[in-house]
Design a protein around this motif. Structure first.
Motif, short mmCIF file in Angstrom:
data_model
loop_
_atom_site.label_atom_id
_atom_site.label_comp_id
_atom_site.label_asym_id
_atom_site.label_seq_id
_atom_site.Cartn_x
_atom_site.Cartn_y
_atom_site.Cartn_z
N GLN A 67 35.38 48.48 48.88
CA GLN A 67 37.06 48.99 48.58
C GLN A 67 37.88 47.81 48.30
N ARG A 68 37.73 46.50 48.85
CA ARG A 68 38.40 45.46 48.34
C ARG A 68 38.20 45.28 46.84
N LEU A 69 37.27 45.36 46.36
CA LEU A 69 36.74 45.10 44.91
C LEU A 69 37.61 46.26 44.06
N ARG A 70 37.50 47.59 44.70
CA ARG A 70 38.36 48.65 43.99
C ARG A 70 39.70 48.48 43.83
N ASN A 71 40.13 47.88 45.00
CA ASN A 71 41.81 47.74 45.00
C ASN A 71 42.15 46.57 44.16
N ILE A 72 41.12 45.85 43.86
CA ILE A 72 41.71 44.73 42.66
C ILE A 72 41.64 45.46 41.51
N ILE A 73 40.51 46.09 41.32
CA ILE A 73 40.42 46.78 40.10
C ILE A 73 41.86 47.58 39.76
N LEU A 74 42.03 48.61 40.81
CA LEU A 74 43.12 49.31 40.44
C LEU A 74 44.47 48.75 40.20
N GLU A 75 44.67 47.56 41.24
CA GLU A 75 45.99 46.96 40.94
C GLU A 75 46.16 46.42 39.79
N HIS A 76 45.15 45.89 39.07
CA HIS A 76 45.19 45.31 37.92
C HIS A 76 44.88 46.01 36.68
N SER A 77 44.97 47.43 36.95
CA SER A 77 44.62 48.17 35.83
C SER A 77 45.29 47.95 34.38
N ASP A 78 46.46 47.73 34.50
CA ASP A 78 47.15 47.63 33.21
C ASP A 78 46.66 46.20 32.47
N GLN A 79 46.31 45.16 33.13
CA GLN A 79 45.53 44.16 32.73
C GLN A 79 44.60 44.20 32.14
N ILE A 80 43.54 44.98 32.92
CA ILE A 80 42.14 45.28 32.55
C ILE A 80 42.17 46.05 31.26
N THR A 91 32.40 43.39 31.85
CA THR A 91 32.71 42.04 31.71
C THR A 91 34.09 41.90 32.05
N VAL A 92 35.23 42.70 31.72
CA VAL A 92 36.60 42.45 31.92
C VAL A 92 36.50 42.77 33.40
N ALA A 93 35.89 43.61 33.80
CA ALA A 93 36.30 43.87 35.58
C ALA A 93 35.99 42.59 36.42
N ILE A 94 34.78 42.17 35.99
CA ILE A 94 34.15 40.90 36.62
C ILE A 94 35.10 39.82 36.47
N ARG A 95 35.64 39.48 35.28
CA ARG A 95 36.38 38.53 35.02
C ARG A 95 37.76 38.54 35.91
N THR A 96 38.24 39.57 35.79
CA THR A 96 39.74 39.92 36.62
C THR A 96 39.49 39.59 38.05
N ILE A 97 38.28 40.14 38.77
CA ILE A 97 38.14 39.98 39.90
C ILE A 97 38.16 38.62 40.38
N LEU A 98 37.38 37.72 39.51
CA LEU A 98 37.14 36.44 39.81
C LEU A 98 38.62 35.64 39.68
N GLU A 99 39.13 36.01 38.80
CA GLU A 99 40.76 35.42 38.75
C GLU A 99 41.38 35.79 39.84
N ASP A 100 41.25 36.87 40.41
CA ASP A 100 42.23 37.48 41.38
C ASP A 100 41.96 36.59 42.59
N ILE A 101 40.58 36.44 43.06
CA ILE A 101 40.43 35.72 44.30
C ILE A 101 40.09 34.39 43.77
N GLY A 102 40.43 33.89 42.92
CA GLY A 102 40.26 32.50 42.60
C GLY A 102 38.90 31.95 42.29
N GLU A 103 38.54 30.65 41.51
CA GLU A 103 37.52 30.40 41.36
C GLU A 103 36.59 30.23 42.45
N THR A 104 35.24 30.79 42.61
CA THR A 104 34.25 30.62 43.52
C THR A 104 33.03 29.80 43.20
N ASN A 105 32.53 28.95 43.92
CA ASN A 105 31.48 28.27 43.66
C ASN A 105 30.32 28.80 44.57
#
Ligand SMILES: Nc1ncnc2c1ncn2[C@@H]1O[C@H](COP(=O)(O)OP(=O)(O)O)[C@@H](O)[C@H]1O
Ligand SMILES: [Mg+2]
Lengths: 133, 119, 291
Positions: free
Chosen positions: C3-16, C91-105
């Protein structure tokens, strides 16, 4: 244009190439499709090679004929060699007395429309025709 | 007349550009085998795009060279066999069943890589 | 998580959407020919991304996937347009999510994000591909009726795949013509696989089977491959009863099944979910880029 068009003696290996080139040129002039040209040239190559291989020398004659179609190319391969021992066997795919593929004579029969073979211990004559359609 | 044989990494490439008379074909068989021997090539692409006639003799020489190369550890792929040539081979009853084929040189190289990986 | 991922995607839909359109544009892998205007392409791209979003929102509960697939088939665009579009979206979706939650190691987290995205990208992609191939089959059967007059038509369906529907009785003369058309068509269309469809051949006896086998052998010699499709029960019976050997060629009962096999043979695949995902996409893209 009717009757004998050309006569190519076969005595050495390169004559095989000469004969099939002559045949292809004639086939082109008579208006055969490129696929039929390839069929005709291949049949000539087989017949000429058999002359060279089994009779040492002979000749290939090209004639324009008329029959079931207005235009046909008749090819006569004639030699005075030892003849074919067993004609019916020689027409079976894979039969060869020389370690060849044994594809020549049965192949020529399929490549051309009409096929006639006469052979005795005085030599071999093969007549084949391709009709222009 | 000699047919040039090119080397590309571990492969040999041959594009036949002359009419294959018996002598040329036999010479080619010899040249290819020694080239495989000296180069240690594992694959060969033989491009026949410009060949407009293959009779049963040439077919045998070419088929044999495939088996011989195979014995020496090199896989041979034929490419570019023309429709007319293909049809006459079928009429002759020659199917080259054991020889892998491809549409052109590029596809031939892809096929070769695939065949070699399978081993 | 899902759900969390989905919300991120929907929130950033314009950008995506913006990034996705740019990506499709810069890729330009698919060529639709000069006849299609830039405008039409852009409009279809926009429709595509809307379809994707409406499916994410509704959890696959809409019909627009089907409609969109049908449209692509009717436009005559290749399957690659769909697979490539989904890949770009992934590709775009994954990148957007990563950017949203900040870099992860954290590898674990990264993987679970990928899986989460795959979980809804894959079903959409699979449905699109399935719809595409069944729509395509319908169109071919329509074309077949129209082409019945022709002796041996050849239909290039998509890159690398051509189909030859045989209709009517096959005698020796026609067999030669068929073989000639077939081989010339293979060369002209650069076809890696040819589907020979014998649904329309009323009687398959030894003679006909022999001609078909010869055609298939000839196709192999020029460097392509045949799949024989449209094997009806009575034809299978005849083939076995007459002892005809078809082992060297794949055979399939229907055009649709044959088409799937053809896709696999050309490197594109209709895949089940989450299985060796990366490689499959690679294959599909490679096969598309080959031209
Ligand atoms: N002109 C000929 N004279 C004598 N024998 C022949 C002649 N042509 C063919 N033959 C015989 O017929 C056999 C079959 O010929 P062919 O089908 O061309 O196969 P291949 O030449 O490969 O043996 C030959 O092996 C040979 O014994
Ligand atoms: Mg012979």
């Amino acid at each position: 244009m009717k009757g004998t068009l050309s006569n190519v003696p076969i005595a050495k290996e390169l004559d095989i190439v000469g004969a099939r080139q002559t045949g292809r040129n004639i086939a082109t002039e008579l208006g055969f499709s490129s696929v039929d040209q390839a069929r005709i040239a291949t049949a000539i190559s087989e017949l000429a090679r058999n002359i060279y291989l089994y009779a040492k020398k002979g000749e290939i004659t090209f004639q324009q004929v008329e029959g079931v179609a207005p235009v046909g190319l008749k090819i006569i391969a004639k030699d005075n060699g030892p003849g074919i021992k067993d004609i019916s066997k020689s027409m079976i795919d894979g039969y060869s007395t020389s370690g060849g593929l044994g594809a020549g004579l049965p192949g020529v029969k399929r490549l051309m429309d009409d096929f006639d073979i006469m052979s005795s211990d005085e030599g071999t004559t093969i007549h084949v025709i391709k009709w222009l359609r | 007349m000699r047919i040039p044989i090119l080397k590309l990494h571990e492969y040999l490439l041959i594009s036949v550009q002359v009419e294959l008379d018996d002598q040329t074909a036999m010479q080619f068989q010899e040249d290819l085998l020694s080239k495989i021997h000296e180069s240690g090539a594992t694959g060969v692409v033989l491009d026949l795009t410009s060949v407009d006639i293959i009779d049963s003799f040439i077919a045998k020489v070419l088929g044999d060279v495939v088996s011989m190369a195979d014995l020496m550890g090199a896989k041979v792929v034929f490419t570019g066999i023309q429709p007319a040539v293909s049809m006459t081979l079928i009429d002759l009853g020659i199917h080259l069943q054991d020889v892998p084929t491809a549409l052109d040189l590029e596809q031939g190289l892809i096929k070769l890589r695939r065949e070699l990986e399978e081993k | 998580m899902e759900q969390r991922l989905r919300n991120i995607i929907l929130e950033h839909s314009d950008q995506i959407i913006k990034n996705w359109l740019v990506k499709l544009d810069e890729n330009k892998v698919t060529e639709y020919g000069e006849t299609i205007s830039q405008e039409a392409i852009e409009q279809t791209n926009r429709e595509f991304v809307n379809v994707i979003f409406s499916n994410i929102e509704s959890n696959g509960g809409t019909n627009d996937l089907q409609e969109f697939s049908e449209k692509i088939v009717n436009l005559g665009w290749p399957l690659g347009y769909l697979t490539e579009g989904m890949q770009a979206f992934r590709t775009v979706a994954i990148r957007t999510i990563l950017e949203d939650i900040g870099e992860t190691n954290n590898n674990e987290e990264f993987l679970s994000i990928m899986e989460g995205v795959n979980d809804w990208v894959d079903p959409i992609k699979n449905r699109l591909i399935n719809e595409y191939s069944s729509n395509w089959t319908n169109i071919v059967s329509l074309q077949k009726v129209a082409l019945q007059e022709l002796s041996a038509p050849l239909i290039p369906v998509m890159e690398g795949i051509t189909i030859m529907p045989l209709v009517g009785t096959i005698d020796t003369d026609r067999a030669k013509l068929i073989m000639e058309n077939l081989l010339n068509g293979v060369i002209k269309n650069n076809a890696e696989v040819v589907l020979i469809d014998i649904t329309g051949v009323p009687v398959v006896d030894t003679m006909v089977a022999h001609h078909i086998i010869q055609a298939a052998e000839a196709v192999r010699l020029v460097g392509s491959q045949c799949i024989l499709v449209g094997i009806r029960p009575e034809i299978a019976q005849t083939i076995v009863n007459l002892g005809i050997d078809l082992r060297n060629f794949p055979t399939k009962s229907s055009l649709q099944k044959g088409f799937r096999t053809a896709l696999e043979m050309t490197g594109a695949k209709v895949i089940s979910e989450n299985e060796g995902e990366g490689d499959e996409i690679e294959n599909i893209l490679n096969s598309i880029e080959k031209e």
